[in-house]
Design an enzyme around this catalytic site. Structure first.
Site, short mmCIF file in Angstrom:
data_model
loop_
_atom_site.label_atom_id
_atom_site.label_comp_id
_atom_site.label_asym_id
_atom_site.label_seq_id
_atom_site.Cartn_x
_atom_site.Cartn_y
_atom_site.Cartn_z
N GLU A 155 42.31 36.65 32.54
CA GLU A 155 41.65 36.12 33.57
C GLU A 155 41.21 34.60 33.28
O GLU A 155 40.24 34.10 32.87
CB GLU A 155 40.19 36.66 33.93
CG GLU A 155 40.36 38.18 34.25
CD GLU A 155 39.16 38.97 34.50
OE1 GLU A 155 37.96 38.47 34.09
OE2 GLU A 155 39.19 40.23 35.05
N GLU A 203 44.94 45.83 34.46
CA GLU A 203 43.34 45.99 34.26
C GLU A 203 42.91 46.51 35.49
O GLU A 203 42.76 45.80 36.63
CB GLU A 203 42.58 44.83 33.62
CG GLU A 203 41.06 45.04 33.35
CD GLU A 203 40.33 44.27 32.81
OE1 GLU A 203 40.88 43.28 32.19
OE2 GLU A 203 39.37 43.92 33.18
#
Length: 493
Positions: free
Chosen positions: A214, A316
């Protein structure tokens, strides 16, 4: 008279032979809101008004890399807390051939929110990383991975993702937020190389990495480090790629981006701008948190078309911002879950985050990904406790398997069985194939495995049972699927 009997028998035999020739031999496994859990189904209701699903194995798309989940310190810690019997049950359920048979997995490099504390393998400022050590992983993470390796007969790939570099390499000197200082690009690349060596010394081969979990950050809540597409590509092109190549590790996979799909276009345009920028990228990693229902097919197709020969892996996904429901299967089939965006998304994005059905979110997303060039799909934590942790930030989430370590109890949620519908039956190197589906209420994906078998996954989100005819060439089979159900239909070679 005898001649007439022979003729009649011959006609009967021919009719039977023709009937058998036209019948498609299948094995059907179903998980449903009415209680099926990968249950083999042999009796089907019939109806004149049935849909048709036609398979076209001659038309192939992407090659499957695998399906699986993540080894986190939290999951590994909990496995150490339950009894040996339940630990073995969980490991076999994920990695045994009789279980989900996971083939693609992830772990975190340094700590993340699903760690017990914040730590780095190189806590002391030193560009040569002389004190590099994975000692933090010795008690929990590494034993879990090695036990999974010993259980898996087919083996699995494992890639690692850093949430942040050690604070001393960053401009803000903190675990959360900030950027990697350019003067430490070389040291951070060396960190990846040393990690490979350290895990190799423990008997674990690392398949590859995502460059940064991220890179847009996570709202500055837990471990994070920010990159722009240009900064990450500079790091990969001029530091990480050359470092691994120089150290004889050029075969290790490097996946760029590693965040939500809505930002894909901006990132792949930079990553794959030219031959030099794309040289060390083996593919793109994505997450699903942009929406609880939207798959963003256009973004996925754009990313594939930008680099059709590279990986596109969902790395994810989880039911986030929820405390798990304990032994309550009905909750996982009901529209009660909310995600981070329910409370925190900007007003113009609230529509992307309504209440949703957890099983639907998994089934819909995986099928949607398979039908839009994604070749791997990885869940987040494999095991969490009844609170949805441990998590040092108290960022509670749900995992397919929930445990109560105090009572030494295990709960396999419907999400576990949903994952297994894909991981167990669609194997690495399978080819996603073309399908025609006449019922817009059914979601369908299919893949041809290396052994020649075909796995067809059908998802029925309606409140009514559905009937359909599954056709392959000249053969077909009438099948029914329960209301609120997911099926995997296996056609043997």
């Amino acid at each position: 008279m005898r001649k007439k009997i022979y003729i009649i028998l011959l006609v009967v035999f021919i009719m039977i032979a023709c009937t058998n020739e036209q019948s498609l031999e299948v094995a059907v496994y179903e998980t449903s809101a009415n209680g099926n859990k990968l249950t083999k189904v042999t009796e089907f209701s019939t109806s004149e008004a049935k849909a048709s699903i036609t398979l076209h194995p001659e038309k192939i798309y992407q090659t499957i890399t695998g399906f699986g989940g993540a080894f986190t310190e939290s999951s590994a810690y909990l496995l150490n807390k339950v009894g040996k019997k339940n630990r073995n049950i969980i490991i076999k359920a994920y990695f045994g051939r009789e279980g989900a048979n996971y083939s693609l997995t992830r772990t975190h490099m340094n700590s993340c929110d699903f760690s017990l504390s914040q730590y780095s393998y190189a806590p002391n400022e030193d560009k040569e990383l002389k004190d590099f050590s994975v000692k933090e992983d010795i008690d929990d993470l590494i034993p879990m991975i090695k036990e999974a390796m010993a259980t898996s007969e087919d083996g699995f790939k494992i890639f690692a993702s850093p949430w942040t570099a050690p604070p001393w390499m960053k401009d803000n000197k903190h675990w959360v937020g900030g950027k990697l200082l350019p003067e430490y690009y070389g040291a951070w690349a060396l960190f990846f190389s040393k990690y490979i060596d350290a895990y190799k010394a423990q008997g674990i081969d690392i398949w590859g990495f995502t460059v940064e979990n991220e890179p847009h950050g996570n709202g500055d809540n837990w471990e994070s480090m920010h990159f722009t597409p240009e900064e990450m590509t500079d790091f990969v092109q001029n530091h990480l790629g050359p470092r691994l190549e120089e150290d004889g590790k050029g075969d290790k996979i490097i996946l760029g981006y590693d965040q939500n799909r809505e930002g894909l276009k901006e990132w792949v345009d930079v990553m794959y701008k030219d031959e030099a920028s794309s040289k060390y990228y083996h593919g793109t990693a994505i997450h699903w948190y942009e929406s609880t229902y939207e798959i963003f097919p256009e973004a996925l197709q754009y990313a594939h078309n930008k680099a059709p020969d590279k990986y596109l892996i969902q790395t994810e996904a989880c039911v986030d911002a929820e405390v798990p429901k304990w032994k309550d299967d009905a909750w996982y089939w009901s529209k009660e879950a909310t995600d981070w965006g329910w409370d925190w998304a900007p007003e113009n994005q609230k529509h992307l985050h309504p209440k949703y059905v957890p099983v639907y979110r998994y089934a819909r997303d995986i099928i949607g990904c398979l039908n839009n060039w994604v070749d791997g799909w990885v869940d987040w934590n494999m095991v969490l406790d009844r609170q949805g942790g441990p998590n040092w930030f108290k960022n509670w989430c749900v995992a397919p398997v929930i445990v109560d370590p105090d009572k030494d109890e295990v709960y396999f949620t419907p999400l576990y069985y949903t994952m297994a519908h894909f991981s167990k039956y669609i194997r690495p190197e399978a080819k996603v194939i073309n399908i025609e589906n006449s019922d817009q209420d059914l979601m369908v994906a299919a893949a041809k495995n290396p052994d020649g078998s075909i796995a067809v996954v059908v998802f029925n989100a309606t409140k009514e049972a559905k009937q359909f005819s599954l056709a392959l060439g000249e053969k077909s089979k009438d099948i029914s699927i329960n209301a609120q159900a997911i099926q995997t239909i296996v056609i043997a070679n």
